[in-house]
Write a protein that holds these residues in place. Sequence first.
Motif, PDB file in Angstrom:
ATOM      1  N   PRO A  98       0.808  -1.262  -0.052  1.00 46.08           N
ATOM      2  CA  PRO A  98       0.056   0.081   0.049  1.00 46.08           C
ATOM      3  C   PRO A  98       0.900   1.191  -0.093  1.00 46.08           C
ATOM      4  O   PRO A  98       1.951   1.340   0.439  1.00 46.08           O
ATOM      5  CB  PRO A  98      -0.653  -0.195   1.233  1.00 46.08           C
ATOM      6  CG  PRO A  98      -0.955  -1.528   1.953  1.00 46.08           C
ATOM      7  CD  PRO A  98       0.740  -2.118   1.300  1.00 46.08           C
ATOM      8  N   ILE A  99       0.260   2.304  -0.350  1.00 46.80           N
ATOM      9  CA  ILE A  99       0.746   3.635  -0.315  1.00 46.80           C
ATOM     10  C   ILE A  99       0.445   4.322   0.912  1.00 46.80           C
ATOM     11  O   ILE A  99      -0.854   4.327   1.177  1.00 46.80           O
ATOM     12  CB  ILE A  99       0.271   4.542  -1.435  1.00 46.80           C
ATOM     13  CG1 ILE A  99       1.014   3.969  -2.981  1.00 46.80           C
ATOM     14  CG2 ILE A  99       0.932   5.958  -1.496  1.00 46.80           C
ATOM     15  CD1 ILE A  99       0.627   4.504  -4.259  1.00 46.80           C
ATOM     16  N   VAL A 100       1.329   4.941   1.692  1.00 47.43           N
ATOM     17  CA  VAL A 100       1.124   5.451   2.737  1.00 47.43           C
ATOM     18  C   VAL A 100       1.449   6.988   2.660  1.00 47.43           C
ATOM     19  O   VAL A 100       2.457   7.285   2.250  1.00 47.43           O
ATOM     20  CB  VAL A 100       1.463   4.665   4.148  1.00 47.43           C
ATOM     21  CG1 VAL A 100       0.754   3.607   4.416  1.00 47.43           C
ATOM     22  CG2 VAL A 100       2.945   4.646   4.132  1.00 47.43           C
ATOM     23  N   ALA A 101       0.796   8.027   3.586  1.00 49.86           N
ATOM     24  CA  ALA A 101       1.270   9.229   3.826  1.00 49.86           C
ATOM     25  C   ALA A 101       2.848   9.173   4.086  1.00 49.86           C
ATOM     26  O   ALA A 101       3.223   8.430   5.172  1.00 49.86           O
ATOM     27  CB  ALA A 101       0.410  10.036   4.831  1.00 49.86           C
ATOM     28  N   GLY A 102       3.592   9.922   3.561  1.00 46.52           N
ATOM     29  CA  GLY A 102       5.190  10.044   4.004  1.00 46.52           C
ATOM     30  C   GLY A 102       5.936   9.554   2.920  1.00 46.52           C
ATOM     31  O   GLY A 102       7.019   9.572   3.030  1.00 46.52           O
ATOM     32  N   ASP A 103       5.243   8.464   2.088  1.00 51.13           N
ATOM     33  CA  ASP A 103       6.231   8.102   0.735  1.00 51.13           C
ATOM     34  C   ASP A 103       6.703   8.955   0.061  1.00 51.13           C
ATOM     35  O   ASP A 103       5.873   9.805  -0.317  1.00 51.13           O
ATOM     36  CB  ASP A 103       5.145   7.156   0.314  1.00 51.13           C
ATOM     37  CG  ASP A 103       5.135   5.761   0.827  1.00 51.13           C
ATOM     38  OD1 ASP A 103       5.838   5.168   1.715  1.00 51.13           O
ATOM     39  OD2 ASP A 103       3.798   4.920   0.580  1.00 51.13           O
ATOM     40  N   GLU A 104       7.781   8.819  -0.471  1.00 48.15           N
ATOM     41  CA  GLU A 104       8.291   9.445  -1.662  1.00 48.15           C
ATOM     42  C   GLU A 104       8.505   8.725  -2.877  1.00 48.15           C
ATOM     43  O   GLU A 104       9.175   7.547  -2.909  1.00 48.15           O
ATOM     44  CB  GLU A 104       9.419   9.962  -0.988  1.00 48.15           C
ATOM     45  CG  GLU A 104      10.102  11.078  -2.078  1.00 48.15           C
ATOM     46  CD  GLU A 104      11.444  11.815  -1.507  1.00 48.15           C
ATOM     47  OE1 GLU A 104      12.713  11.205  -2.120  1.00 48.15           O
ATOM     48  OE2 GLU A 104      11.432  12.485  -0.556  1.00 48.15           O
ATOM     49  N   LEU A 105       7.828   8.964  -3.717  1.00 52.02           N
ATOM     50  CA  LEU A 105       7.411   7.975  -4.983  1.00 52.02           C
ATOM     51  C   LEU A 105       8.097   8.777  -6.328  1.00 52.02           C
ATOM     52  O   LEU A 105       7.836   9.800  -6.397  1.00 52.02           O
ATOM     53  CB  LEU A 105       5.974   7.779  -5.208  1.00 52.02           C
ATOM     54  CG  LEU A 105       5.282   7.154  -3.768  1.00 52.02           C
ATOM     55  CD1 LEU A 105       3.729   6.856  -4.105  1.00 52.02           C
ATOM     56  CD2 LEU A 105       5.711   6.005  -3.636  1.00 52.02           C
ATOM     57  N   ARG A 106       8.612   7.647  -7.098  1.00 50.39           N
ATOM     58  CA  ARG A 106       8.800   8.016  -8.455  1.00 50.39           C
ATOM     59  C   ARG A 106       7.936   7.339  -9.293  1.00 50.39           C
ATOM     60  O   ARG A 106       7.680   6.191  -9.022  1.00 50.39           O
ATOM     61  CB  ARG A 106      10.293   7.664  -8.558  1.00 50.39           C
ATOM     62  CG  ARG A 106      11.230   8.455  -7.608  1.00 50.39           C
ATOM     63  CD  ARG A 106      12.706   8.400  -8.635  1.00 50.39           C
ATOM     64  NE  ARG A 106      13.466   9.829  -7.877  1.00 50.39           N
ATOM     65  CZ  ARG A 106      13.718  10.577  -8.749  1.00 50.39           C
ATOM     66  NH1 ARG A 106      12.678  11.209  -9.558  1.00 50.39           N
ATOM     67  NH2 ARG A 106      14.397  11.896  -8.129  1.00 50.39           N
ATOM     68  N   ALA A 107       7.636   7.806 -10.568  1.00 53.68           N
ATOM     69  CA  ALA A 107       6.755   7.254 -11.431  1.00 53.68           C
ATOM     70  C   ALA A 107       7.388   7.288 -12.883  1.00 53.68           C
ATOM     71  O   ALA A 107       8.048   8.427 -13.296  1.00 53.68           O
ATOM     72  CB  ALA A 107       5.430   7.960 -11.376  1.00 53.68           C
ATOM     73  N   VAL A 108       7.444   6.209 -13.570  1.00 51.16           N
ATOM     74  CA  VAL A 108       7.794   6.327 -15.088  1.00 51.16           C
ATOM     75  C   VAL A 108       6.739   5.422 -15.871  1.00 51.16           C
ATOM     76  O   VAL A 108       6.442   4.357 -15.650  1.00 51.16           O
ATOM     77  CB  VAL A 108       9.001   5.379 -15.021  1.00 51.16           C
ATOM     78  CG1 VAL A 108       9.459   5.415 -16.455  1.00 51.16           C
ATOM     79  CG2 VAL A 108      10.061   5.960 -14.355  1.00 51.16           C
ATOM     80  N   LEU A 109       6.247   6.280 -16.627  1.00 56.27           N
ATOM     81  CA  LEU A 109       5.198   5.480 -17.693  1.00 56.27           C
ATOM     82  C   LEU A 109       5.826   5.265 -18.925  1.00 56.27           C
ATOM     83  O   LEU A 109       6.657   5.732 -19.399  1.00 56.27           O
ATOM     84  CB  LEU A 109       3.846   6.579 -18.050  1.00 56.27           C
ATOM     85  CG  LEU A 109       3.025   6.284 -19.076  1.00 56.27           C
ATOM     86  CD1 LEU A 109       1.721   6.838 -18.730  1.00 56.27           C
ATOM     87  CD2 LEU A 109       3.339   6.614 -20.472  1.00 56.27           C
ATOM     88  N   GLU A 110       5.406   3.933 -19.427  1.00 55.39           N
ATOM     89  CA  GLU A 110       6.058   3.469 -20.525  1.00 55.39           C
ATOM     90  C   GLU A 110       4.795   2.934 -21.606  1.00 55.39           C
ATOM     91  O   GLU A 110       3.833   2.335 -21.136  1.00 55.39           O
ATOM     92  CB  GLU A 110       6.719   2.236 -20.239  1.00 55.39           C
ATOM     93  CG  GLU A 110       7.414   1.573 -21.689  1.00 55.39           C
ATOM     94  CD  GLU A 110       8.409   0.591 -21.339  1.00 55.39           C
ATOM     95  OE1 GLU A 110       8.536  -0.337 -22.426  1.00 55.39           O
ATOM     96  OE2 GLU A 110       8.784   0.246 -20.447  1.00 55.39           O
ATOM     97  N   ILE A 111       4.824   3.500 -22.838  1.00 55.77           N
ATOM     98  CA  ILE A 111       3.892   2.998 -23.745  1.00 55.77           C
ATOM     99  C   ILE A 111       4.325   1.759 -24.051  1.00 55.77           C
ATOM    100  O   ILE A 111       5.247   1.198 -24.708  1.00 55.77           O
ATOM    101  CB  ILE A 111       3.993   3.826 -25.122  1.00 55.77           C
ATOM    102  CG1 ILE A 111       3.768   5.319 -24.785  1.00 55.77           C
ATOM    103  CG2 ILE A 111       2.838   3.629 -26.065  1.00 55.77           C
ATOM    104  CD1 ILE A 111       2.366   5.874 -23.940  1.00 55.77           C
ATOM    105  N   THR A 112       3.309   0.680 -23.984  1.00 57.41           N
ATOM    106  CA  THR A 112       3.336  -0.659 -24.141  1.00 57.41           C
ATOM    107  C   THR A 112       2.996  -1.252 -25.303  1.00 57.41           C
ATOM    108  O   THR A 112       3.420  -2.428 -25.919  1.00 57.41           O
ATOM    109  CB  THR A 112       2.945  -1.551 -23.013  1.00 57.41           C
ATOM    110  OG1 THR A 112       1.437  -1.318 -22.695  1.00 57.41           O
ATOM    111  CG2 THR A 112       3.781  -1.460 -21.770  1.00 57.41           C
ATOM    112  N   SER A 113       1.930  -0.537 -26.036  1.00 57.37           N
ATOM    113  CA  SER A 113       1.280  -1.033 -27.259  1.00 57.37           C
ATOM    114  C   SER A 113       0.433   0.227 -27.739  1.00 57.37           C
ATOM    115  O   SER A 113      -0.249   0.648 -26.951  1.00 57.37           O
ATOM    116  CB  SER A 113       0.649  -2.358 -27.332  1.00 57.37           C
ATOM    117  OG  SER A 113      -0.381  -2.015 -26.561  1.00 57.37           O
TER     118      SER A 113
END
Length: 150
Positions: free
Chosen positions: A96-111
């Motif tokens: 789960p994601i909780v408050a305080g998490d420092e998140l990175r995100a990468v989107l990839e086009i898959t098709s």
Amino acid sequence: MSDSQGLVGRRYELPEPYLVGREHVRAMARALFATNRIHLEVEAARAAGYADVVAPTTFPAVLQDACMQLFLADPDAGIELQNVVHGDEGFRYERPIVAGDELRAVLEITSIKSLGGNSMIAADTVVTDADGGHVVTATATLVVRGEVAA
């Protein structure tokens, strides 16, 4: 773009980490009518074994959308927003994601597939924490009126 398959494999990364705030979690929980106290009260979340309030399961859509905006703004994509509808979405969680998490995100086009004169663009957004650990993968399909491929 004359060759939409050239977009497959392209990646769009948020330029900086996203710090999950308590009020972000609470606001989304309220918007979704999520009534479980772990989304709203620190004490309830800690009693359930979490470090802080727990984000609703669709919370990664916030990060996914930020990455998707980078893709839609890419001139190579050649997509006009008025021609786009959201087709599908899903989430595969590691934790789960909780408050305080420092998140990175990468989107990839898959098709990219053509169907009935429209383009179906599938993308995965991988969300990781500050230690590089996998948190969740958000999947999405966009339907673009008119084919992206020439």
